[in-house]
Design an enzyme around this catalytic site. Structure first.
Site, short mmCIF file in Angstrom:
data_model
loop_
_atom_site.label_atom_id
_atom_site.label_comp_id
_atom_site.label_asym_id
_atom_site.label_seq_id
_atom_site.Cartn_x
_atom_site.Cartn_y
_atom_site.Cartn_z
CE LYS A 97 7.45 21.31 9.53
NZ LYS A 97 6.81 21.38 8.19
CD GLU A 119 5.21 19.39 18.73
OE1 GLU A 119 5.99 19.27 19.69
OE2 GLU A 119 5.32 20.26 17.85
CB SER A 385 8.31 25.96 2.55
OG SER A 385 7.03 25.53 2.10
C1 LIG Z 1 5.68 22.22 7.97
C2 LIG Z 1 5.70 22.90 6.67
C3 LIG Z 1 5.23 24.22 6.51
C4 LIG Z 1 4.60 25.00 7.62
O1 LIG Z 1 5.42 25.25 8.70
P1 LIG Z 1 6.01 26.71 8.98
O2 LIG Z 1 6.55 26.61 10.36
O3 LIG Z 1 4.90 27.70 8.87
O4 LIG Z 1 7.06 26.96 7.98
C5 LIG Z 1 5.34 24.82 5.26
N1 LIG Z 1 5.86 24.16 4.20
C6 LIG Z 1 6.32 22.89 4.31
C7 LIG Z 1 6.87 22.23 3.10
C8 LIG Z 1 6.25 22.22 5.54
O5 LIG Z 1 6.69 20.96 5.64
#
Ligand SMILES: *Cc1c(COP(=O)(O)O)cnc(C)c1O
Length: 399
Positions: A97, A119, A385
């Site tokens: 993020k 938000e 992610s």
């Molecule tokens: C917020 C988050 C997501 C989902 O958000 P996307 O916009 O779909 O990437 C996925 N993985 C992690 C670790 C997150 O913090």
């Protein structure tokens, strides 16, 4: 009659913000000046060499990029293909993020903004936003549903420690949707000095395109790293989880026009697609307008947005970004739904096989590896992610 070959990418956003039938800017008139100021300026700002230099320097020295592309040998042996993990979990603050919030705070500065509003649901985007506001010395106001403030105390504490003001959204279901409404209202009332940082590839144009561009660093690095490691720039599959879709958009971006690279999106099925406790948007949803763009969303017969459910807060969203709606609609992307249980299993599996505890969101992407028709020679990149420290109390309930 002459036939023409369409060589233009059909996955690039149009001037009006559309991907196929999806996207656009469906906003109240009072929000128009804010969104229009951003739309008119974002491409020029991003293209400016001074912006690029500062963006890349912060990604390198502050976020810790490039993140490694890790060959997961034991997982590869188990799955029966070559599996690489793109380690976004090693970014500062523990997920992808921050790539977006770094980009947007630099845009906000160049638009002369003094204050940031955002938000947050589970608090992950709020923390990433509060982090870059501290870095740049900008005032930061985060709206969060009262119920979420109770449920996500560690992230609320982080935001406050970073100097942000966390304002409770007390209306409606007191969760993300209500926090979004109040953040929008704040922006409408403070159009001159405030920038609104949206946390995924959702919202009115130009947000989905802007956020995808900032996250596209993920696939830019994958291509270079794969060339070094495999002597080829393109994998056979790229796999990512989709909440709003920002890590997936970033991981897919530089492969969109290469159809031999299969793009695999993992959605949260929750307790099961047909249980009424799910967030599997493409399996359950229909076209409609959500948060300023036309997309696919979960809704009742008469068009009320359905309350989503997933074990992972980051995938607990009733829609997907318009780019993903187009990937689904056009068949360019393959969408899988993964239950809570299968995601948790995949999370434990990676922890024991590779010594990496993934975020619960990410675990959904890992679970899809068991569903793909993989051959031994296939090269697969999974976008890891985020890290799973925030999810330990949920994981340990399954021990
Ligand atoms: C917020 C988050 C997501 C989902 O958000 P996307 O916009 O779909 O990437 C996925 N993985 C992690 C670790 C997150 O913090």
């Amino acid at each position: 009659m002459q036939t023409t070959v369409d060589t233009q990418s059909s996955f690039e956003v149009t001037d009006k913000g559309f991907y196929g039938h999806f996207g656009g800017a469906f906003i109240p008139e009072m929000l128009y000046p804010n969104v229009e100021e951003l739309r008119q300026n974002y491409l020029n700002i991003i293209a400016d060499p001074a912006f690029q230099a500062e963006f890349w320097q912060l990604l390198t020295d502050y976020v810790g990029r490039p993140t490694p592309l890790f060959l997961a040998k034991r997982l590869s042996a188990q799955v029966g293909a070559t599996i690489y993990l793109k380690r976004e979990d090693l970014c500062h603050t523990g997920a992808h993020k921050i790539n977006n919030t770094i980009g947007q705070i630099l845009v906000a500065q160049r638009l002369g903004k003094k204050r940031i509003v955002a938000e947050t649901g589970a608090g992950q985007h709020g923390v990433a936003t509060a982090t870059v506001c501290a870095l740049m010395g900008l005032e930061c106001i985060i709206y969060m549903g009262s119920i979420d403030i109770e449920r996500q105390k560690p992230n609320v504490d982080r935001m406050r420690m970073l100097g942000a003001e966390v304002r409770p959204a007390k209306s409606g279901s007191q969760t993300l949707k209500d926090a979004t409404n109040e953040a929008m209202r704040h922006w409408i009332n403070n159009p001159v000095d405030t920038h609104y940082i949206i946390g995924s590839v959702v919202g009115p144009h130009p947000y989905p395109d802007m956020v995808a561009r900032f996250q596209s660093v993920i696939s830019e690095e994958i291509r270079k790293q794969l060339l070094e490691k495999e002597s080829r720039e393109t994998p056979d599959y790229v796999v990512a989880c989709v909440g709003g879709g920002s890590n997936a958009a970033g991981a897919f971006f530089h492969f969109l026009d290469e159809p031999q690279v299969r793009l695999i999106a993992a959605e949260a099925a929750g307790q099961g697609v047909n249980t009424g406790h799910s967030a599997a948007t493409t399996a359950l949803g229909k076209p409609g307008v959500l948060h300023g763009s036309r997309t696919i969303l979960m809704q009742t017969e008469d068009g009320q947005v359905t309350e989503p459910y997933s074990i992972s807060a980051g995938l607990d969203y009733p829609g997907i970004g318009p780019l993903h709606a187009h990937l689904f609609d056009s068949g360019r992307g393959d969408f899988y739904s993964v239950t809570d249980d299968d995601a948790v299993k995949a999370g434990f599996n990676l922890s024991k096989l590779e010594g990496i505890i993934p975020a619960l969101e990410t675990a959904h992407a890992l679970a899809v590896l068991n569903e793909l028709p993989l051959r031994k020679s296939d090269v697969v990149v999974v976008c890891l992610s985020g890290r799973g420290d925030k999810d330990l109390s949920t994981y340990t309930k399954y021990l």
